[in-house]
Design an enzyme around this catalytic site. Sequence first.
Site, PDB file in Angstrom:
ATOM      1  N   HIS A 153      16.434  16.227  72.644  1.00 41.36           N
ATOM      2  CA  HIS A 153      17.422  15.980  71.909  1.00 41.36           C
ATOM      3  C   HIS A 153      18.603  15.321  72.886  1.00 41.36           C
ATOM      4  O   HIS A 153      19.094  14.230  72.797  1.00 41.36           O
ATOM      5  CB  HIS A 153      17.940  17.278  71.076  1.00 41.36           C
ATOM      6  CG  HIS A 153      19.513  16.855  70.453  1.00 41.36           C
ATOM      7  ND1 HIS A 153      19.533  16.641  69.004  1.00 41.36           N
ATOM      8  CD2 HIS A 153      20.641  16.454  70.824  1.00 41.36           C
ATOM      9  CE1 HIS A 153      20.767  16.394  68.815  1.00 41.36           C
ATOM     10  NE2 HIS A 153      21.570  16.288  69.671  1.00 41.36           N
ATOM     11  N   GLU A 154      19.032  16.110  73.775  1.00 42.27           N
ATOM     12  CA  GLU A 154      19.970  15.675  74.766  1.00 42.27           C
ATOM     13  C   GLU A 154      19.509  14.690  75.584  1.00 42.27           C
ATOM     14  O   GLU A 154      20.458  13.822  76.013  1.00 42.27           O
ATOM     15  CB  GLU A 154      20.263  16.712  75.645  1.00 42.27           C
ATOM     16  CG  GLU A 154      20.991  17.907  74.801  1.00 42.27           C
ATOM     17  CD  GLU A 154      22.173  17.746  73.862  1.00 42.27           C
ATOM     18  OE1 GLU A 154      23.080  16.672  74.088  1.00 42.27           O
ATOM     19  OE2 GLU A 154      22.384  18.349  73.008  1.00 42.27           O
TER      20      GLU A 154
ATOM     21  N   HIS B 259      20.686  11.407  73.722  1.00 45.62           N
ATOM     22  CA  HIS B 259      22.179  10.927  74.132  1.00 45.62           C
ATOM     23  C   HIS B 259      22.212  10.634  75.560  1.00 45.62           C
ATOM     24  O   HIS B 259      22.934   9.373  75.617  1.00 45.62           O
ATOM     25  CB  HIS B 259      22.940  12.204  73.971  1.00 45.62           C
ATOM     26  CG  HIS B 259      23.189  12.846  72.750  1.00 45.62           C
ATOM     27  ND1 HIS B 259      23.303  12.027  71.504  1.00 45.62           N
ATOM     28  CD2 HIS B 259      23.034  14.195  72.218  1.00 45.62           C
ATOM     29  CE1 HIS B 259      23.336  12.692  70.502  1.00 45.62           C
ATOM     30  NE2 HIS B 259      23.171  13.882  70.529  1.00 45.62           N
TER      31      HIS B 259
END
Length: 435
Positions: free
Chosen positions: A24-25, A28
């Site tokens: 997920h990170e 980003h």
Amino acid sequence: MEMLMWVLGVLIFVVGLLFSIAWHELGHLSTAKLFGIRVPQYMVGFGKAVWSTRRGETEYGLKAIPFGGYIRMIGMFPPGADGRITKRSSSPWRTMIEDARSASYEELQPGDETRMFYTRAPWKRVIVMFAGPGMNLILAIGLFLTLFMGIGVTRTTPTIATVNECVVPVGEKTDTCKPDAEKSPANAAGLRAGDTVLAFGGVKIHDYTQLQGLIRDSAGKHVEIDVRHQDGTLATLPADIKANTLAAIDKDGYPIKGKTVTAGFLGITPAMGVHHMSLGESTDEMARLAGHGVESLAQLPGKIPGLWHAVVDGAPRDQDSPVGMIGAARLGGDVFAADLPLSVQLTVFVQMLAYLNFMLFLFNMLPLLPLDGGHIAGALWESLRRGLAKVLRRPDPGPFDVARLMPVAYVVAGIFICFTGLVMAADIVNPVRLN
């Protein structure tokens, strides 16, 4: 040995959870760097760092509490109306706003003026904030396709596993019959374990869900059942379908808790088999699961009383009760400790991890700060506002100050923390167990 397998299952699930967070990170991080935003930190977990290293301008690390992660981007919020970023008010709400604004600038370095998050076009900010949940969605789809098309899913089949000796209403034991009990239609017709139902009442059978629906709709009817015995011989057996009290089922064939109906009863238990889905079937199943996930998210507030009673009064947990990271890890341990074939354990584990990633996607897309969806909503509002100003030939209103919503974000975060604490307590003292 069972405890060892349980611990192994928990550890494997935690590793899967950490990978999901890091993935997920990474979404980003990669898009932020793509658009030239400086990212000082990429962290998996919260609390004290247990390991970290610096590569270029970014510190990468792992923290002690594996319940989330974050990246730190420079300039998440624009300066205040006066161009300042320091706290300058005695109002607690204004203090929250300026504290958040100040924190987003605390690692500002010379040359960062053009590398701040808020200076990027709204569409770029939307991509950066969507990339995290989007990575969870990609992982969920990949895991579901691997499960449905590769590993295969365990499903009921039109092959008979057992035949009930007598007519038994729902909730009563099926392994014993009263002396005056009526023979089940299947028993009376001569059906036996290992038979495969080919047609029911002249209708060709493709799967057990179809067969179950036909049986339930045939109460009081005389039907002919075409079967193939285990030795390969074919037979047509007449049966008189009885009306019986049965568990109500939903449109997908799953029992509805606490509800019964009067429907046709044959008296068979289907055998289980592995089914490899086509791409179309997989897409339909993912769409069904997506709808179920949205419903589950909308029903979360209504689950709070049940969680409270589970913690305070020791009330039994429903099988659809919300579980947190601790509860999910315990279920992962239960899967590996259960006396199940390795293929079934792998199927359940992959499905749990896929569904977890899908729920992470849905949850993070809620248009509430401090979630990713809240930042996406702020960027979209800014784009709309600036676009309208351009069309109406009015002055550019400038960046939308998301920091002004921080008091709401603190309230939302407080609610999430309280709910997470309640779920965590329930997962510890009264966990959902593998059914």
